[in-house]
Motif scaffolding. Sequence first.
Motif, PDB file in Angstrom:
ATOM      1  N   LEU A 144     -10.997 -18.075  98.137  1.00 12.86           N
ATOM      2  CA  LEU A 144      -9.684 -17.435  97.984  1.00 12.86           C
ATOM      3  C   LEU A 144      -8.826 -17.515  99.236  1.00 12.86           C
ATOM      4  O   LEU A 144      -7.724 -16.984  99.263  1.00 12.86           O
ATOM      5  CB  LEU A 144      -9.864 -15.960  97.591  1.00 12.86           C
ATOM      6  CG  LEU A 144     -10.774 -15.674  96.394  1.00 12.86           C
ATOM      7  CD1 LEU A 144     -10.754 -14.187  96.063  1.00 12.86           C
ATOM      8  CD2 LEU A 144     -10.383 -16.503  95.184  1.00 12.86           C
ATOM      9  N   SER A 145      -9.309 -18.174 100.275  1.00 13.24           N
ATOM     10  CA  SER A 145      -8.614 -18.134 101.563  1.00 13.24           C
ATOM     11  C   SER A 145      -7.272 -18.861 101.541  1.00 13.24           C
ATOM     12  O   SER A 145      -6.417 -18.594 102.388  1.00 13.24           O
ATOM     13  CB  SER A 145      -9.501 -18.742 102.662  1.00 13.24           C
ATOM     14  OG  SER A 145      -9.803 -20.087 102.367  1.00 13.24           O
ATOM     15  N   ARG A 152      -4.967 -13.296  95.765  1.00 13.25           N
ATOM     16  CA  ARG A 152      -6.343 -12.995  96.191  1.00 13.25           C
ATOM     17  C   ARG A 152      -6.853 -11.736  95.503  1.00 13.25           C
ATOM     18  O   ARG A 152      -8.001 -11.680  95.055  1.00 13.25           O
ATOM     19  CB  ARG A 152      -6.413 -12.811  97.715  1.00 13.25           C
ATOM     20  CG  ARG A 152      -6.444 -14.110  98.480  1.00 13.25           C
ATOM     21  CD  ARG A 152      -7.082 -13.940  99.854  1.00 13.25           C
ATOM     22  NE  ARG A 152      -6.454 -12.912 100.653  1.00 13.25           N
ATOM     23  CZ  ARG A 152      -5.395 -13.098 101.436  1.00 13.25           C
ATOM     24  NH1 ARG A 152      -4.839 -14.293 101.506  1.00 13.25           N
ATOM     25  NH2 ARG A 152      -4.896 -12.113 102.146  1.00 13.25           N
ATOM     26  N   MET A 153      -5.992 -10.731  95.415  1.00 16.86           N
ATOM     27  CA  MET A 153      -6.397  -9.487  94.765  1.00 16.86           C
ATOM     28  C   MET A 153      -6.694  -9.722  93.283  1.00 16.86           C
ATOM     29  O   MET A 153      -7.690  -9.233  92.748  1.00 16.86           O
ATOM     30  CB  MET A 153      -5.295  -8.436  94.924  1.00 16.86           C
ATOM     31  CG  MET A 153      -5.651  -7.083  94.344  1.00 16.86           C
ATOM     32  SD  MET A 153      -4.386  -5.834  94.663  1.00 16.86           S
ATOM     33  CE  MET A 153      -3.029  -6.494  93.694  1.00 16.86           C
ATOM     34  N   GLN A 154      -5.848 -10.513  92.629  1.00 16.00           N
ATOM     35  CA  GLN A 154      -6.067 -10.811  91.211  1.00 16.00           C
ATOM     36  C   GLN A 154      -7.346 -11.611  91.009  1.00 16.00           C
ATOM     37  O   GLN A 154      -8.130 -11.339  90.089  1.00 16.00           O
ATOM     38  CB  GLN A 154      -4.860 -11.570  90.654  1.00 16.00           C
ATOM     39  CG  GLN A 154      -3.586 -10.731  90.595  1.00 16.00           C
ATOM     40  CD  GLN A 154      -2.364 -11.562  90.251  1.00 16.00           C
ATOM     41  OE1 GLN A 154      -2.381 -12.790  90.299  1.00 16.00           O
ATOM     42  NE2 GLN A 154      -1.278 -10.885  89.912  1.00 16.00           N
ATOM     43  N   LEU A 159     -13.124 -12.698  89.595  1.00 17.64           N
ATOM     44  CA  LEU A 159     -14.464 -13.128  90.003  1.00 17.64           C
ATOM     45  C   LEU A 159     -15.499 -12.046  89.714  1.00 17.64           C
ATOM     46  O   LEU A 159     -16.628 -12.341  89.312  1.00 17.64           O
ATOM     47  CB  LEU A 159     -14.475 -13.499  91.488  1.00 17.64           C
ATOM     48  CG  LEU A 159     -13.788 -14.800  91.869  1.00 17.64           C
ATOM     49  CD1 LEU A 159     -13.788 -14.980  93.386  1.00 17.64           C
ATOM     50  CD2 LEU A 159     -14.472 -15.989  91.214  1.00 17.64           C
ATOM     51  N   LYS A 160     -15.116 -10.786  89.932  1.00 17.33           N
ATOM     52  CA  LYS A 160     -16.028  -9.673  89.654  1.00 17.33           C
ATOM     53  C   LYS A 160     -16.357  -9.627  88.164  1.00 17.33           C
ATOM     54  O   LYS A 160     -17.519  -9.483  87.765  1.00 17.33           O
ATOM     55  CB  LYS A 160     -15.371  -8.365  90.094  1.00 17.33           C
ATOM     56  CG  LYS A 160     -16.280  -7.152  90.068  1.00 17.33           C
ATOM     57  CD  LYS A 160     -17.036  -6.996  91.364  1.00 17.33           C
ATOM     58  CE  LYS A 160     -17.766  -5.680  91.434  1.00 17.33           C
ATOM     59  NZ  LYS A 160     -18.510  -5.511  92.679  1.00 17.33           N
ATOM     60  N   LYS A 161     -15.321  -9.766  87.342  1.00 19.22           N
ATOM     61  CA  LYS A 161     -15.517  -9.748  85.893  1.00 19.22           C
ATOM     62  C   LYS A 161     -16.319 -10.965  85.436  1.00 19.22           C
ATOM     63  O   LYS A 161     -17.196 -10.864  84.574  1.00 19.22           O
ATOM     64  CB  LYS A 161     -14.150  -9.702  85.196  1.00 19.22           C
ATOM     65  CG  LYS A 161     -14.220  -9.517  83.691  1.00 19.22           C
ATOM     66  CD  LYS A 161     -12.868  -9.129  83.127  1.00 19.22           C
ATOM     67  CE  LYS A 161     -11.845 -10.221  83.323  1.00 19.22           C
ATOM     68  NZ  LYS A 161     -10.572  -9.928  82.624  1.00 19.22           N
ATOM     69  N   GLU A 179     -12.717  -8.562 100.675  1.00 19.52           N
ATOM     70  CA  GLU A 179     -13.424  -9.335  99.658  1.00 19.52           C
ATOM     71  C   GLU A 179     -14.897  -8.948  99.614  1.00 19.52           C
ATOM     72  O   GLU A 179     -15.484  -8.755  98.544  1.00 19.52           O
ATOM     73  CB  GLU A 179     -13.305 -10.842  99.947  1.00 19.52           C
ATOM     74  CG  GLU A 179     -11.970 -11.437  99.592  1.00 19.52           C
ATOM     75  CD  GLU A 179     -11.935 -12.934  99.870  1.00 19.52           C
ATOM     76  OE1 GLU A 179     -13.002 -13.572  99.932  1.00 19.52           O
ATOM     77  OE2 GLU A 179     -10.831 -13.476 100.033  1.00 19.52           O
ATOM     78  N   ALA A 180     -15.509  -8.834 100.787  1.00 16.05           N
ATOM     79  CA  ALA A 180     -16.936  -8.526 100.854  1.00 16.05           C
ATOM     80  C   ALA A 180     -17.236  -7.161 100.250  1.00 16.05           C
ATOM     81  O   ALA A 180     -18.156  -7.004  99.444  1.00 16.05           O
ATOM     82  CB  ALA A 180     -17.421  -8.592 102.297  1.00 16.05           C
ATOM     83  N   LEU A 181     -16.457  -6.145 100.629  1.00 15.12           N
ATOM     84  CA  LEU A 181     -16.700  -4.791 100.152  1.00 15.12           C
ATOM     85  C   LEU A 181     -16.447  -4.661  98.655  1.00 15.12           C
ATOM     86  O   LEU A 181     -17.148  -3.922  97.962  1.00 15.12           O
ATOM     87  CB  LEU A 181     -15.827  -3.791 100.920  1.00 15.12           C
ATOM     88  CG  LEU A 181     -16.181  -3.574 102.393  1.00 15.12           C
ATOM     89  CD1 LEU A 181     -15.078  -2.799 103.109  1.00 15.12           C
ATOM     90  CD2 LEU A 181     -17.511  -2.843 102.541  1.00 15.12           C
ATOM     91  N   SER A 182     -15.451  -5.372  98.152  1.00 14.07           N
ATOM     92  CA  SER A 182     -15.092  -5.224  96.740  1.00 14.07           C
ATOM     93  C   SER A 182     -15.968  -6.063  95.818  1.00 14.07           C
ATOM     94  O   SER A 182     -16.191  -5.682  94.662  1.00 14.07           O
ATOM     95  CB  SER A 182     -13.611  -5.591  96.527  1.00 14.07           C
ATOM     96  OG  SER A 182     -13.380  -6.943  96.863  1.00 14.07           O
TER      97      SER A 182
END
Length: 352
Positions: A144-145, A152-154, A159-161, A179-182
């Motif tokens: 995402l960089s 990036r937020m979207q 990616l989580k889903k 990114e790491a924490l989320s």
Amino acid sequence: AVNNVDLRIKDKEFLVFLGPSGCGKTTTLRSIAGLEKIDAGRIFLGDREVTDLPPGQRGIGMVFQSYALFPHMTISDNIGFGLTIKKIAPAERSERVRKVAKLLYLDNLLDRYPGQLSGGQRQRVAVARALVIEPAVLLMDEPLSNLDALLRMQMRAELKKLHHSINATTIYVTHDQVEALSLGDRIAVMRDGKIVQCDVPMEIYDKPANVFVGSFIGNPPMNFFNGKITSQDGQLIIEGQGFSIIPEAKWTKALARRSEVIVGIRPENISVHFQKPSGSLNSARAAVEVVELLGNIKLLTMDLSGSVLKVSVEPHTEVNAGENVWLTWKEDKLCFYDADTEWAITPAEVGA
């Protein structure tokens, strides 16, 4: 580049390698992928050793920092390229491409070319190309960089889903702590080629293993102060420039034989008072230098007897630069570090 990394990653886990540039996180990822030959040690995927196997035989999918899409191929052909190389029958290839494209909301873009897509859409194509080969492990190197903050937020949410949908073991590399924490089920924080802490996100945030982790995780990062350990009427006291602390009883054995200590406290665990709190201990007087409204918080930059201190308060708090205020902190949120090694001291460190 990487020194004695020993790590077991759980099946179907989302593990994040986090650290500054040059810490060895991408080299570790490329070693897992087979793109770097390791000098010593072994790599297993499940019960299968893959140390000497070429990348194509490891059963992994990789998403690179750059999209690396073929500009002359349609999105459908880009996604299915790995299947074409594996000589998968056209009918099965088409069905698998269609299935993964739908998963990543690309099903209406399959006839387009990369140049006709936005950055976020191209990134999803790169992820789809890695997923379509049905890898045992999905590797992502700062995917995402290259996107702007909103995208990036979207993409983080997508990616989580996606991870919950495919339920595959995922290893993700980033230098972005948000990114790491989320995203991470666990975070492996790296520095100078070594893993300095590997744990669940909140444990790393609340109890950094050393001063480096505390200063790298958190925005703003943890505050650190040097203090001298003294005793007064049998009570252990930590005294520093402009502040004094009576640590909780659980710390007594760990701190009693030390003369100096580094104290760590997160900005949100400090309270601002406009009148002097009762008692002179466990409080400090500081001058407000800068007030920044960040929407959900006000970030105060303060001068504590020559040391810079960051404090976050509610956005409607009426505080102005130039004011002198009193500070108190949540005693159960204080962290203590060895003054020489900068590694965390724990209450269980009896007689240390």
